[in-house]
Design a protein around this motif. Structure first.
Motif, PDB file in Angstrom:
ATOM      1  N   ALA A  39       0.834  -1.209   0.000  1.00 33.25           N
ATOM      2  CA  ALA A  39       0.000   0.000   0.000  1.00 33.25           C
ATOM      3  C   ALA A  39       0.869   1.260   0.000  1.00 33.25           C
ATOM      4  CB  ALA A  39      -0.946  -0.003   1.202  1.00 33.25           C
ATOM      5  N   GLN A  40       1.939   1.245   0.794  1.00 32.47           N
ATOM      6  CA  GLN A  40       2.822   2.402   0.831  1.00 32.47           C
ATOM      7  C   GLN A  40       3.542   2.576  -0.503  1.00 32.47           C
ATOM      8  OE1 GLN A  40       6.562   2.155   2.522  1.00 32.47           O
ATOM      9  NE2 GLN A  40       6.680   4.296   3.141  1.00 32.47           N
ATOM     10  N   LEU A  41       3.989   1.485  -1.113  1.00 29.40           N
ATOM     11  CA  LEU A  41       4.648   1.563  -2.416  1.00 29.40           C
ATOM     12  C   LEU A  41       3.711   2.177  -3.448  1.00 29.40           C
ATOM     13  CD1 LEU A  41       6.995   0.976  -4.352  1.00 29.40           C
ATOM     14  CD2 LEU A  41       6.041  -1.331  -4.644  1.00 29.40           C
ATOM     15  N   GLN A  42       2.454   1.742  -3.461  1.00 28.53           N
ATOM     16  CA  GLN A  42       1.484   2.298  -4.401  1.00 28.53           C
ATOM     17  C   GLN A  42       1.291   3.793  -4.167  1.00 28.53           C
ATOM     18  OE1 GLN A  42      -1.762  -0.374  -3.603  1.00 28.53           O
ATOM     19  NE2 GLN A  42      -1.164  -1.770  -5.255  1.00 28.53           N
ATOM     20  N   SER A  43       1.303   4.217  -2.912  1.00 28.83           N
ATOM     21  CA  SER A  43       1.172   5.631  -2.581  1.00 28.83           C
ATOM     22  C   SER A  43       2.375   6.433  -3.096  1.00 28.83           C
ATOM     23  CB  SER A  43       1.035   5.801  -1.068  1.00 28.83           C
ATOM     24  OG  SER A  43       1.000   7.165  -0.728  1.00 28.83           O
ATOM     25  N   ILE A  44       3.569   5.900  -2.934  1.00 28.37           N
ATOM     26  CA  ILE A  44       4.775   6.571  -3.432  1.00 28.37           C
ATOM     27  C   ILE A  44       4.698   6.725  -4.950  1.00 28.37           C
ATOM     28  CG2 ILE A  44       7.277   6.380  -3.724  1.00 28.37           C
ATOM     29  CD1 ILE A  44       7.279   4.804  -1.031  1.00 28.37           C
ATOM     30  N   ILE A  45       4.246   5.682  -5.629  1.00 27.95           N
ATOM     31  CA  ILE A  45       4.140   5.707  -7.091  1.00 27.95           C
ATOM     32  C   ILE A  45       3.116   6.748  -7.532  1.00 27.95           C
ATOM     33  CG2 ILE A  45       3.421   4.369  -9.120  1.00 27.95           C
ATOM     34  CD1 ILE A  45       4.670   1.905  -7.636  1.00 27.95           C
ATOM     35  N   ARG A  46       1.968   6.784  -6.850  1.00 23.41           N
ATOM     36  CA  ARG A  46       0.934   7.779  -7.190  1.00 23.41           C
ATOM     37  C   ARG A  46       1.454   9.200  -6.976  1.00 23.41           C
ATOM     38  NH1 ARG A  46      -2.515   4.203  -4.721  1.00 23.41           N
ATOM     39  NH2 ARG A  46      -2.418   5.357  -2.771  1.00 23.41           N
ATOM     40  N   THR A  47       2.140   9.419  -5.862  1.00 18.52           N
ATOM     41  CA  THR A  47       2.655  10.745  -5.537  1.00 18.52           C
ATOM     42  C   THR A  47       3.698  11.207  -6.558  1.00 18.52           C
ATOM     43  OG1 THR A  47       2.260  10.373  -3.189  1.00 18.52           O
ATOM     44  CG2 THR A  47       3.812  12.103  -3.751  1.00 18.52           C
ATOM     45  N   ALA A  48       4.508  10.292  -7.037  1.00 17.17           N
ATOM     46  CA  ALA A  48       5.542  10.634  -8.017  1.00 17.17           C
ATOM     47  C   ALA A  48       4.924  11.099  -9.328  1.00 17.17           C
ATOM     48  CB  ALA A  48       6.461   9.440  -8.264  1.00 17.17           C
ATOM     49  N   GLY A  49       3.789  10.536  -9.686  1.00 18.95           N
ATOM     50  CA  GLY A  49       3.142  10.898 -10.941  1.00 18.95           C
ATOM     51  C   GLY A  49       3.729  10.137 -12.117  1.00 18.95           C
ATOM     52  N   PRO A  50       2.991  10.090 -13.220  1.00 16.73           N
ATOM     53  CA  PRO A  50       3.398   9.283 -14.373  1.00 16.73           C
ATOM     54  C   PRO A  50       4.564   9.865 -15.169  1.00 16.73           C
ATOM     55  CG  PRO A  50       1.412  10.495 -14.892  1.00 16.73           C
ATOM     56  CD  PRO A  50       1.698  10.728 -13.424  1.00 16.73           C
ATOM     57  N   ASP A  51       4.856  11.150 -14.980  1.00 18.58           N
ATOM     58  CA  ASP A  51       5.882  11.792 -15.797  1.00 18.58           C
ATOM     59  C   ASP A  51       7.260  11.793 -15.139  1.00 18.58           C
ATOM     60  OD1 ASP A  51       5.002  13.504 -13.813  1.00 18.58           O
ATOM     61  OD2 ASP A  51       5.321  15.308 -14.998  1.00 18.58           O
TER      62      ASP A  51
END
Length: 76
Positions: A39-51
């Motif tokens: 769950a935390q990894l997914q949050s880090i990925i979302r926060t980073a953004g796709p670009d």
């Protein structure tokens, strides 16, 4: 003991596969943040953004590896 998350599935042909991530790799850090759970990894990925690229520190067969996932390609 350090927490982490184990890669169990990846999208065929996705950026993780292209960058060299493998099933059963253990992700211990993402973008300079220790990974506690999925769950935390997914949050880090979302926060980073796709670009933005993602820098992962993984353990594979007792070896520490750094893998950089390129930014996700976003359509027009």
């Amino acid at each position: 003991r350090r927490s982490a998350t184990i890669v169990t599935q990846m999208a065929a042909g996705g950026r993780a596969v292209q960058a060299g991530l493998r099933e059963r790799d253990i992700i211990v850090r993402c973008n300079d943040t220790d990974v506690v759970d999925t769950a935390q990894l997914q949050s880090i990925i979302r926060t980073a953004g796709p670009d933005r690229p993602l820098r992962l520190m993984v353990m594979r067969e007792g070896q520490s590896l750094e893998i950089t996932l390129p930014p996700r390609e976003v359509g027009p």
